[in-house]
Design an enzyme around this catalytic site. Structure first.
Site, PDB file in Angstrom:
ATOM      1  N   GLU A   1      -1.405   0.708  -5.128  1.00  0.00           N
ATOM      2  CA  GLU A   1      -1.216   1.975  -5.785  1.00  0.00           C
ATOM      3  C   GLU A   1       0.150   2.020  -6.498  1.00  0.00           C
ATOM      4  O   GLU A   1       0.260   2.562  -7.350  1.00  0.00           O
ATOM      5  CB  GLU A   1      -1.446   2.958  -4.740  1.00  0.00           C
ATOM      6  CG  GLU A   1      -2.524   3.187  -4.009  1.00  0.00           C
ATOM      7  CD  GLU A   1      -2.973   2.547  -2.897  1.00  0.00           C
ATOM      8  OE1 GLU A   1      -3.948   2.740  -2.553  1.00  0.00           O
ATOM      9  OE2 GLU A   1      -1.766   1.579  -2.816  1.00  0.00           O
TER      10      GLU A   1
ATOM     11  N   ASP B   1      -5.614  22.555   6.254  1.00  0.00           N
ATOM     12  CA  ASP B   1      -5.833  21.268   5.177  1.00  0.00           C
ATOM     13  C   ASP B   1      -6.263  22.065   3.722  1.00  0.00           C
ATOM     14  O   ASP B   1      -6.079  23.119   3.614  1.00  0.00           O
ATOM     15  CB  ASP B   1      -7.203  20.543   5.667  1.00  0.00           C
ATOM     16  CG  ASP B   1      -6.888  19.051   5.372  1.00  0.00           C
ATOM     17  OD1 ASP B   1      -6.458  18.809   4.322  1.00  0.00           O
ATOM     18  OD2 ASP B   1      -7.089  18.149   6.229  1.00  0.00           O
TER      19      ASP B   1
ATOM     20  N   ASN C   1       0.877  -1.341  -0.031  1.00  0.00           N
ATOM     21  CA  ASN C   1      -0.084   0.169  -0.037  1.00  0.00           C
ATOM     22  C   ASN C   1       0.927   1.276   0.053  1.00  0.00           C
ATOM     23  O   ASN C   1       1.973   1.295   0.463  1.00  0.00           O
ATOM     24  CB  ASN C   1      -0.935  -0.092   1.299  1.00  0.00           C
ATOM     25  CG  ASN C   1      -1.950   1.380   1.397  1.00  0.00           C
ATOM     26  OD1 ASN C   1      -2.865   1.337   0.562  1.00  0.00           O
ATOM     27  ND2 ASN C   1      -1.446   2.262   2.236  1.00  0.00           N
TER      28      ASN C   1
END
Length: 422
Positions: A196, A246, A133
Site C-alpha cells: 500500500e 463501527d 504492509n
C-alpha cells in the site's frame, strides 16, 4: 504536514477553549459533520478531526475532479510505484521512551466504548520477504504502554499469526496523522505482496509530481509526512477489545484480540493528533472511497460503458451504492446489479441508473427510481447471501441483497426523457 493542510481550508473550525478527550471531541465533530475541526487544547495537545469528510475536499487536495476520484484510486491500485527513501524526517526530531498512552489525546468517543481509542492509526509491518504492509486498525488503550488491536483476517492478521504460532512478537510501526493519499491507500484491498506504500506513492506522483517519501525507523519504512510514530510489538497474548462504534454508527461487540506493547514515540514539533470519528463522514470517505474501484471494475466486466460508482453516505458508504451505465442490451441493468454486489461483498443495496442521472445527487437518483422503476419487473432480490458483519440487521452475517434497475427500456427510451431547453 496536517497544519499546513488545515490552514488551506476556508471552512476550518478552530476550537480554542480546552476540550476533554472523553466525549468532548465527539460533540464538536458531530456538530460540524462536514467541516474540518482543529482543537487547540486537548490535555495540552492539538487534535484535528473531520479533515477528509467530503469528496470535494479530498479531490481538491489531490488535484482531481470529484467524479475522477474512482479512476484516480483505480490507477494507483493498478500501477503502484516505488517510494523514495530519505535519510531524515521531521518526526525524528523528538524521540522518547518516557511517555504514557494515558497522557496522549486519545479520545473516548461514546459512553459504551470499551476505552479510549486510536481510530486513524495505521500499522506498518514488514514481512520476511521484505514486503511492507500498511493498514488501518482501531487500537484500544489499556494502560500506559499497552493496548488491544483489532485485527480482521487479512494481511496484518496473517503476518501476526505466523509469528504468534511460534510464540514470537510482530515488530510494527504505528503511525498517526497521515496525508490523505496514504490513508486512502491503506484502505485498499489488494493481493498480499502488493504494498500500500507503493499505491500511495503512485497517488503522490499523480497528485504532486513526486513519489511518496519514507524514512527507515529501526528497519521499517515510515512515511516522512506522518505526525506521530510509535515503535511497537504485537504480541501473541489475547485480551478483551471493545465494544466500539463501527462505520454504521452501531456498536461492535467484545472480542479477544492481540495485545500490542508500545515502546518508543516519535513526533514532529507541535504535533496534531488525528481523531477519526467512528461512524462519521470522514470514516465513510476513507473506508468507502477505496471500495468504489472494486465495484467499478466488476460492473465494467459485464457492461462496457460504466460512468461512475458511488457508495452513498446514507448507506454509511459501505452498504448502499449507485452505479451509472449506458445500456447496450436489455438486461444490462440487472447484470450490473449482480456485478456490483459481487464487486463489494458487503454491499446490500444498489441502484443502477442511466448516464443522464447525477449519481452524487440523491434527489436525481430518487427521481430515476420514481420514474423508471417498476418493482414487479425491475427489482432483483438475492436472499440469504453472505453480507457485512457490520450490518446489525443481518443474521450471522447472512442478508438479503437487493438491486433496483432504474434504467430506461431501450425500446421506449424517448418516453422517459426529461424535458430540457437544449
Amino acid at each position: 504536514m496536517i497544519r499546513e493542510i488545515l490552514m488551506s481550508f476556508d471552512d476550518l473550525v478552530v476550537v480554542r477553549e480546552p476540550v476533554e478527550k472523553k466525549f468532548g471531541i465527539t460533540r464538536y465533530l458531530l456538530k460540524y459533520k462536514t467541516q474540518p475541526v482543529l482543537f487547540e487544547d486537548v490535555d495540552g495537545w492539538q487534535v484535528a478531526g473531520n479533515i477528509w469528510s467530503t469528496r470535494e475536499r479530498i479531490a481538491g487536495y489531490l488535484n482531481v475532479r470529484k467524479k475522477g476520484l474512482t479512476g484516480f484510486i483505480t490507477e494507483a491500485m493498478k500501477n503502484p510505484r516505488p517510494f523514495k527513501k530519505m535519510n531524515d524526517a521531521p518526526f525524528l526530531k523528538n524521540s522518547t521512551e518516557d511517555f504514557s498512552l494515558l497522557e496522549l489525546p486519545v479520545p473516548r468517543y461514546y459512553p459504551k466504548d470499551g476505552g479510549h481509542y486510536f481510530t486513524s492509526a495505521m500499522v506498518v509491518a514488514r514481512g520476511e520477504n521484505g514486503f511492507t504492509n500498511i493498514s488501518f486498525h482501531r487500537i484500544m488503550v489499556r494502560d500506559e504502554k499497552t493496548a488491544a488491536i483489532r485485527l480482521v483476517p487479512r494481511h496484518l492478521y496473517s503476518m501476526w499469526k505466523d509469528k504468534a504460532e511460534h510464540g514470537e512478537e510482530l515488530d510494527v510501526r504505528i503511525i498517526v496523522g497521515n496525508p490523505v493519499h496514504l490513508l486512502l491507500a491503506g484502505a485498499t484491498s489488494v493481493p498480499y505482496g502488493v504494498s500500500e506504500l507503493e499505491i500511495a506513492s503512485k497517488m503522490s506522483e499523480m497528485a504532486f509530481g513526486k513519489p511518496l517519501e519514507v524514512v527507515d525507523v529501526s528497519g521499517i519504512p515510515v512515511p516522512v509526512e506522518t505526525e506521530l510514530v510509535f515503535e511497537a510489538k504485537i504480541t501473541p497474548e489475547l485480551v478483551d477489545e471493545g465494544p466500539f462504534v463501527d462505520i454504521t454508527g452501531t456498536y461492535d461487540y467484545v472480542r479477544k484480540q492481540p495485545l500490542v506493547v508500545f515502546e518508543r514515540m516519535y513526533h514532529v514539533n507541535d504535533p496534531i493528533f488525528h481523531a477519526l470519528l467512528p461512524g462519521g463522514y470522514e470514516h465513510y470517505m476513507l473506508m468507502g472511497l477505496p471500495k468504489e474501484p472494486q465495484i467499478y471494475a466488476s460492473v465494467k466486466r459485464v457492461v462496457p460503458k460504466v460512468h461512475g460508482v458511488r457508495l452513498t453516505e446514507g448507506g454509511a458508504m459501505w452498504l448502499h451504492a449507485v452505479v451509472s451505465i449506458t445500456k447496450q442490451h436489455d438486461g444490462d441493468g440487472k447484470n450490473a446489479i449482480l456485478a456490483a454486489l459481487a464487486g463489494h461483498p458487503s454491499l446490500k443495496h444498489v441502484v443502477v441508473v442511466d448516464e443522464d442521472i447525477d449519481i452524487y445527487d440523491d434527489r436525481e437518483v430518487e427521481w430515476a427510481v420514481a420514474t423508471r422503476f417498476q418493482a414487479d419487473r425491475d427489482l432483483v432480490v438475492v436472499p440469504n447471501a453472505r453480507g457485512s458483519s457490520l450490518d446489525p440487521s443481518a443474521t450471522k452475517s447472512l442478508t438479503a441483497k437487493w438491486g433496483i434497475d432504474a434504467t430506461k427500456p431501450l425500446d421506449r427510451k424517448e418516453e422517459f426523457e426529461r424535458a430540457t431547453l437544449q
